[in-house]
Write a protein that holds these residues in place. Structure first.
Motif, PDB file in Angstrom:
ATOM      1  N   ASP A  82     -48.074 -44.111  10.391  1.00  0.00           N
ATOM      2  CA  ASP A  82     -48.954 -45.109   9.961  1.00  0.00           C
ATOM      3  C   ASP A  82     -49.019 -45.265   8.375  1.00  0.00           C
ATOM      4  OD1 ASP A  82     -49.866 -45.367  12.415  1.00  0.00           O
ATOM      5  OD2 ASP A  82     -51.610 -43.848  12.342  1.00  0.00           O
ATOM      6  N   VAL A  83     -49.362 -46.514   7.841  1.00  0.00           N
ATOM      7  CA  VAL A  83     -49.418 -46.554   6.626  1.00  0.00           C
ATOM      8  C   VAL A  83     -50.779 -46.999   5.914  1.00  0.00           C
ATOM      9  CG1 VAL A  83     -48.424 -47.999   4.483  1.00  0.00           C
ATOM     10  CG2 VAL A  83     -47.040 -47.304   6.540  1.00  0.00           C
ATOM     11  N   LYS A  84     -51.376 -46.231   5.068  1.00  0.00           N
ATOM     12  CA  LYS A  84     -52.589 -46.655   4.595  1.00  0.00           C
ATOM     13  C   LYS A  84     -52.707 -46.633   3.075  1.00  0.00           C
ATOM     14  CE  LYS A  84     -57.468 -45.640   4.811  1.00  0.00           C
ATOM     15  NZ  LYS A  84     -58.819 -44.617   5.444  1.00  0.00           N
ATOM     16  N   VAL A  85     -52.777 -47.685   2.350  1.00  0.00           N
ATOM     17  CA  VAL A  85     -52.588 -47.859   0.982  1.00  0.00           C
ATOM     18  C   VAL A  85     -53.334 -48.965   0.446  1.00  0.00           C
ATOM     19  CG1 VAL A  85     -50.373 -46.885   0.859  1.00  0.00           C
ATOM     20  CG2 VAL A  85     -50.305 -49.465   1.078  1.00  0.00           C
ATOM     21  N   GLY A  86     -53.360 -49.267  -0.868  1.00  0.00           N
ATOM     22  CA  GLY A  86     -54.116 -50.352  -1.435  1.00  0.00           C
ATOM     23  C   GLY A  86     -53.674 -51.595  -1.333  1.00  0.00           C
ATOM     24  N   ARG A  87     -52.558 -51.707  -1.830  1.00  0.00           N
ATOM     25  CA  ARG A  87     -51.590 -52.953  -1.546  1.00  0.00           C
ATOM     26  C   ARG A  87     -50.507 -52.765  -0.803  1.00  0.00           C
ATOM     27  NH1 ARG A  87     -51.779 -57.914  -4.953  1.00  0.00           N
ATOM     28  NH2 ARG A  87     -49.505 -57.708  -4.901  1.00  0.00           N
ATOM     29  N   LEU A  88     -49.974 -53.530   0.191  1.00  0.00           N
ATOM     30  CA  LEU A  88     -48.574 -53.380   0.867  1.00  0.00           C
ATOM     31  C   LEU A  88     -47.498 -54.556   0.897  1.00  0.00           C
ATOM     32  CD1 LEU A  88     -46.748 -51.553   2.459  1.00  0.00           C
ATOM     33  CD2 LEU A  88     -48.182 -52.425   4.735  1.00  0.00           C
ATOM     34  N   ILE A  89     -46.386 -54.457   0.316  1.00  0.00           N
ATOM     35  CA  ILE A  89     -45.511 -55.567   0.597  1.00  0.00           C
ATOM     36  C   ILE A  89     -44.668 -54.974   1.535  1.00  0.00           C
ATOM     37  CG2 ILE A  89     -44.165 -57.116  -0.451  1.00  0.00           C
ATOM     38  CD1 ILE A  89     -45.832 -56.942  -3.177  1.00  0.00           C
ATOM     39  N   VAL A  90     -44.198 -55.376   2.496  1.00  0.00           N
ATOM     40  CA  VAL A  90     -43.177 -55.337   3.491  1.00  0.00           C
ATOM     41  C   VAL A  90     -41.796 -56.319   3.340  1.00  0.00           C
ATOM     42  CG1 VAL A  90     -42.181 -54.951   5.886  1.00  0.00           C
ATOM     43  CG2 VAL A  90     -44.593 -54.235   5.225  1.00  0.00           C
ATOM     44  N   GLY A  91     -40.815 -55.896   2.534  1.00  0.00           N
ATOM     45  CA  GLY A  91     -39.885 -56.724   2.217  1.00  0.00           C
ATOM     46  C   GLY A  91     -38.869 -57.393   3.516  1.00  0.00           C
ATOM     47  N   GLU A  92     -38.069 -58.023   3.133  1.00  0.00           N
ATOM     48  CA  GLU A  92     -37.399 -58.692   4.237  1.00  0.00           C
ATOM     49  C   GLU A  92     -36.584 -57.893   5.193  1.00  0.00           C
ATOM     50  OE1 GLU A  92     -35.280 -62.246   3.406  1.00  0.00           O
ATOM     51  OE2 GLU A  92     -36.884 -63.288   2.463  1.00  0.00           O
ATOM     52  N   THR A  93     -36.138 -56.626   4.279  1.00  0.00           N
ATOM     53  CA  THR A  93     -35.351 -55.775   5.339  1.00  0.00           C
ATOM     54  C   THR A  93     -36.029 -54.490   5.563  1.00  0.00           C
ATOM     55  OG1 THR A  93     -34.962 -54.561   3.192  1.00  0.00           O
ATOM     56  CG2 THR A  93     -33.391 -56.090   3.838  1.00  0.00           C
ATOM     57  N   GLY A  94     -37.743 -54.349   5.381  1.00  0.00           N
ATOM     58  CA  GLY A  94     -38.353 -53.375   5.582  1.00  0.00           C
ATOM     59  C   GLY A  94     -38.916 -53.337   6.930  1.00  0.00           C
ATOM     60  N   ALA A  95     -39.335 -52.296   7.499  1.00  0.00           N
ATOM     61  CA  ALA A  95     -39.772 -52.291   9.054  1.00  0.00           C
ATOM     62  C   ALA A  95     -40.666 -51.257   8.966  1.00  0.00           C
ATOM     63  CB  ALA A  95     -38.405 -51.999   9.959  1.00  0.00           C
ATOM     64  N   ILE A  96     -41.990 -51.303   9.627  1.00  0.00           N
ATOM     65  CA  ILE A  96     -42.834 -50.142   9.946  1.00  0.00           C
ATOM     66  C   ILE A  96     -43.177 -50.201  11.328  1.00  0.00           C
ATOM     67  CG2 ILE A  96     -45.366 -49.533   9.130  1.00  0.00           C
ATOM     68  CD1 ILE A  96     -45.113 -50.865   6.929  1.00  0.00           C
ATOM     69  N   GLU A  97     -43.234 -49.016  11.740  1.00  0.00           N
ATOM     70  CA  GLU A  97     -43.507 -48.806  13.432  1.00  0.00           C
ATOM     71  C   GLU A  97     -44.580 -47.868  13.343  1.00  0.00           C
ATOM     72  OE1 GLU A  97     -40.455 -47.549  16.133  1.00  0.00           O
ATOM     73  OE2 GLU A  97     -39.220 -48.770  15.105  1.00  0.00           O
ATOM     74  N   GLY A  98     -45.950 -48.422  13.288  1.00  0.00           N
ATOM     75  CA  GLY A  98     -47.157 -47.809  13.481  1.00  0.00           C
ATOM     76  C   GLY A  98     -48.323 -48.674  12.756  1.00  0.00           C
ATOM     77  N   GLY A  99     -49.444 -48.263  12.513  1.00  0.00           N
ATOM     78  CA  GLY A  99     -50.634 -48.882  12.040  1.00  0.00           C
ATOM     79  C   GLY A  99     -50.629 -48.965  10.735  1.00  0.00           C
ATOM     80  N   VAL A 100     -51.093 -50.293  10.102  1.00  0.00           N
ATOM     81  CA  VAL A 100     -51.195 -50.663   8.484  1.00  0.00           C
ATOM     82  C   VAL A 100     -52.400 -50.945   8.337  1.00  0.00           C
ATOM     83  CG1 VAL A 100     -50.282 -52.189   6.894  1.00  0.00           C
ATOM     84  CG2 VAL A 100     -48.804 -51.492   8.642  1.00  0.00           C
ATOM     85  N   ASN A 101     -52.784 -50.301   7.072  1.00  0.00           N
ATOM     86  CA  ASN A 101     -54.093 -50.466   6.693  1.00  0.00           C
ATOM     87  C   ASN A 101     -54.347 -50.541   5.144  1.00  0.00           C
ATOM     88  OD1 ASN A 101     -57.035 -50.503   5.917  1.00  0.00           O
ATOM     89  ND2 ASN A 101     -57.501 -48.966   7.408  1.00  0.00           N
ATOM     90  N   VAL A 107     -46.470 -59.481   4.503  1.00  0.00           N
ATOM     91  CA  VAL A 107     -45.097 -59.268   5.525  1.00  0.00           C
ATOM     92  C   VAL A 107     -44.124 -60.174   5.478  1.00  0.00           C
ATOM     93  CG1 VAL A 107     -44.547 -58.489   7.901  1.00  0.00           C
ATOM     94  CG2 VAL A 107     -46.761 -58.101   6.822  1.00  0.00           C
ATOM     95  N   ARG A 108     -42.915 -59.816   4.891  1.00  0.00           N
ATOM     96  CA  ARG A 108     -41.673 -60.451   4.957  1.00  0.00           C
ATOM     97  C   ARG A 108     -40.677 -60.029   6.152  1.00  0.00           C
ATOM     98  NH1 ARG A 108     -41.562 -63.706   0.429  1.00  0.00           N
ATOM     99  NH2 ARG A 108     -43.034 -63.172  -1.063  1.00  0.00           N
ATOM    100  N   GLY A 109     -40.920 -58.481   6.171  1.00  0.00           N
ATOM    101  CA  GLY A 109     -40.202 -58.039   7.398  1.00  0.00           C
ATOM    102  C   GLY A 109     -40.821 -57.830   8.570  1.00  0.00           C
ATOM    103  N   ARG A 110     -40.718 -56.619   9.269  1.00  0.00           N
ATOM    104  CA  ARG A 110     -41.151 -56.184  10.465  1.00  0.00           C
ATOM    105  C   ARG A 110     -42.121 -55.386  10.589  1.00  0.00           C
ATOM    106  NH1 ARG A 110     -38.156 -56.538  15.475  1.00  0.00           N
ATOM    107  NH2 ARG A 110     -38.655 -55.061  16.982  1.00  0.00           N
ATOM    108  N   ILE A 111     -42.964 -55.593  11.574  1.00  0.00           N
ATOM    109  CA  ILE A 111     -44.469 -54.510  11.802  1.00  0.00           C
ATOM    110  C   ILE A 111     -44.443 -54.582  13.245  1.00  0.00           C
ATOM    111  CG2 ILE A 111     -46.599 -53.942  11.359  1.00  0.00           C
ATOM    112  CD1 ILE A 111     -46.594 -55.039   8.595  1.00  0.00           C
ATOM    113  N   VAL A 112     -44.337 -53.235  13.830  1.00  0.00           N
ATOM    114  CA  VAL A 112     -44.697 -53.166  15.222  1.00  0.00           C
ATOM    115  C   VAL A 112     -45.916 -52.198  15.346  1.00  0.00           C
ATOM    116  CG1 VAL A 112     -44.061 -52.469  17.347  1.00  0.00           C
ATOM    117  CG2 VAL A 112     -42.332 -53.673  15.916  1.00  0.00           C
TER     118      VAL A 112
END
Length: 194
Positions: A82-101, A107-112
């Motif tokens: 899980d990611v919990k931050v003030g501002r989040l930018i997911v780049g084109e090569t970025g991937a997050i598997e978990g909750g985002v807050n 989002v330019r990349g992938r979030i599941v």
């Protein structure tokens, strides 16, 4: 009537901008070197989106675990957690598997996983598989989104149902009396509810 000056006019509306500290200084013309500055040099404020520095997880890094903080984060690598931050930018090569807050999510990349924020932007290269809860949501043409979209604030509790109203009583229809079964006849038990 008019007195023309033979010296070239100096552009006074163009302020001199100091060079960046890591860049070599451009050579000055003799006129610039001799000309005294009319105004004292003021430090130029560097514009920042939120006044905080941006931390980056580069494309060749993988991180397993939860990430939290009040700062800004750009993810070009992979995060499982899980990611919990003030501002989040997911780049084109970025991937997050978990909750985002985060307050702001781009989002330019992938979030599941579930995404929650005040402002959420899915750029055309985005892939999001999960529910999005946002006050403002922007989805570009070409972005992939699978899940539910809930408009509202992140911290708000789900809307309470109105106080239950008494349900109208169903009309009672008198039933015909059932015949009494004989001792020799098989008995039938009706399990339906009325």
């Amino acid at each position: 009537m008019f007195n023309k000056s033979k010296s070239p006019a100096k552009p006074s509306s163009v302020p001199s901008i100091p060079p960046l500290p890591d860049m070599p200084q451009a050579p000055q013309t003799p006129q610039q070197a001799q000309a005294p500055s009319a105004q004292p040099r003021q430090p130029v404020a560097q514009p920042q989106a939120s006044g905080r520095n941006l931390s980056t997880l580069s494309a060749d890094l993988q991180f397993e675990g939860n990430v939290s903080g009040a700062g800004d984060l750009q993810v070009d690598g992979q995060i499982r957690g899980d990611v919990k931050v003030g501002r989040l930018i997911v780049g084109e090569t970025g991937a997050i598997e978990g909750g985002v807050n985060a307050d702001y999510v781009e989002v330019r990349g992938r979030i599941v996983g579930a995404v929650s924020g005040k402002q959420v932007k899915l750029i055309s290269t985005a892939y999001v598989d999960g529910d999005i809860t946002a006050e403002q949501l922007s989805i570009d043409i070409g972005a992939y989104f699978q899940g539910r979209c809930i408009q509202g604030s992140r911290g708000a509790a789900p809307a309470q149902a109105a106080a239950p109203r008494p349900s109208p009583q169903p009309a009672v229809v008198p039933q015909a009396p059932q015949p009494v079964p004989s001792a020799d006849a098989p008995q039938r038990i009706d399990m339906s509810s009325n």
